[in-house]
Design a protein around this motif. Structure first.
Motif, short mmCIF file in Angstrom:
data_model
loop_
_atom_site.label_atom_id
_atom_site.label_comp_id
_atom_site.label_asym_id
_atom_site.label_seq_id
_atom_site.Cartn_x
_atom_site.Cartn_y
_atom_site.Cartn_z
N ASP A 16 -10.18 -46.61 -5.86
CA ASP A 16 -10.68 -47.40 -7.19
C ASP A 16 -10.82 -46.67 -8.08
OD1 ASP A 16 -10.36 -49.70 -5.36
OD2 ASP A 16 -12.47 -49.32 -4.77
N ALA A 17 -10.78 -45.20 -8.00
CA ALA A 17 -11.16 -44.16 -9.02
C ALA A 17 -10.06 -43.37 -9.74
CB ALA A 17 -12.23 -43.44 -8.42
N ASN A 18 -10.30 -42.97 -10.71
CA ASN A 18 -9.53 -41.92 -11.37
C ASN A 18 -9.67 -40.51 -10.83
OD1 ASN A 18 -11.71 -40.91 -12.82
ND2 ASN A 18 -11.22 -42.09 -14.63
N ALA A 19 -9.04 -39.35 -11.32
CA ALA A 19 -8.86 -37.90 -11.11
C ALA A 19 -10.56 -37.66 -11.14
CB ALA A 19 -8.36 -37.31 -11.77
N ILE A 23 -14.70 -45.02 -11.64
CA ILE A 23 -13.84 -46.27 -11.33
C ILE A 23 -12.97 -46.84 -12.39
CG2 ILE A 23 -14.28 -48.76 -10.41
CD1 ILE A 23 -14.62 -46.34 -8.53
N PHE A 24 -11.99 -47.18 -12.14
CA PHE A 24 -11.16 -47.77 -12.98
C PHE A 24 -11.65 -49.28 -13.87
CE2 PHE A 24 -7.81 -45.61 -10.59
CZ PHE A 24 -7.09 -44.85 -11.56
N GLY A 25 -11.53 -49.17 -15.08
CA GLY A 25 -12.18 -50.41 -15.99
C GLY A 25 -11.50 -51.79 -15.26
N GLY A 26 -10.03 -51.56 -14.88
CA GLY A 26 -9.26 -52.72 -14.37
C GLY A 26 -9.73 -53.20 -13.07
N TRP A 27 -10.48 -52.25 -11.95
CA TRP A 27 -10.85 -52.59 -10.88
C TRP A 27 -12.10 -53.45 -11.20
CZ3 TRP A 27 -15.79 -51.85 -8.53
CH2 TRP A 27 -15.65 -51.87 -7.37
N LEU A 28 -13.09 -53.02 -11.94
CA LEU A 28 -14.34 -53.60 -12.44
C LEU A 28 -14.02 -55.15 -12.90
CD1 LEU A 28 -17.22 -53.57 -12.36
CD2 LEU A 28 -17.19 -52.32 -14.48
N LYS A 63 -19.31 -44.88 -10.35
CA LYS A 63 -18.82 -43.84 -9.67
C LYS A 63 -18.49 -44.24 -8.33
CE LYS A 63 -19.68 -40.61 -12.45
NZ LYS A 63 -18.68 -39.78 -13.00
N VAL A 64 -17.67 -43.44 -7.51
CA VAL A 64 -17.28 -43.89 -6.19
C VAL A 64 -18.51 -43.71 -5.22
CG1 VAL A 64 -16.19 -42.73 -3.99
CG2 VAL A 64 -15.02 -42.57 -6.38
N GLY A 65 -18.72 -44.75 -4.49
CA GLY A 65 -19.73 -44.91 -3.68
C GLY A 65 -20.91 -45.66 -3.97
#
Length: 122
Positions: A16-19, A23-28, A63-65
């Motif tokens: 769900d995250a970028n490099a 986290i991508f805004g679209g995922w949220l 953030k991831v997690g």
């Protein structure tokens, strides 16, 4: 927000995250739409579809997690539509502290089996 239950709660994962690990805004936004959709479907006692999303602003990265909780409040119920205030609060995995990351207003319309608008209280 500990005094009420979230509409939905999900852990942000690497896919769900970028490099950079944000986290991508679209995922949220998708998670918020899902939470608001659950609230809309319960209120409409059936299918409800998203017709608008207003006022999205990202205040900080997720953030991831992080465990993301989405809280929803019904703001308005019309004949066929509902407006739901939706707030997303992430918290680190090993913490109890939540901080608002974004808010939005989602508008849903109750629809019948053919996809036509129907009364919310039908």
């Amino acid at each position: 927000m500990a005094d009420r239950d979230p509409a939905i709660r999900v852990t942000a994962m690497p896919a769900d995250a970028n490099a950079y690990g944000d986290i991508f805004g679209g995922w949220l936004m998708s998670l918020m739409d899902s939470g608001a959709g659950l609230v809309a479907a319960r209120r409409a006692k059936g299918r409800a579809v998203t017709v608008a999303m207003d006022g999205v602003e990202f205040h900080r990265p997720v953030k991831v997690g992080d465990e993301v909780s989405v809280y929803c409040t019904m703001q308005k119920v019309g004949r066929t539509s509902m407006v739901i205030a939706t707030d997303a609060y992430p918290r680190e995995r090993h913490s109890e502290e939540e901080q608002l990351v974004t808010s939005a207003r989602f508008t849903f319309v109750a629809v019948d089996d053919g996809g036509k608008p129907r009364a919310v209280d039908a």
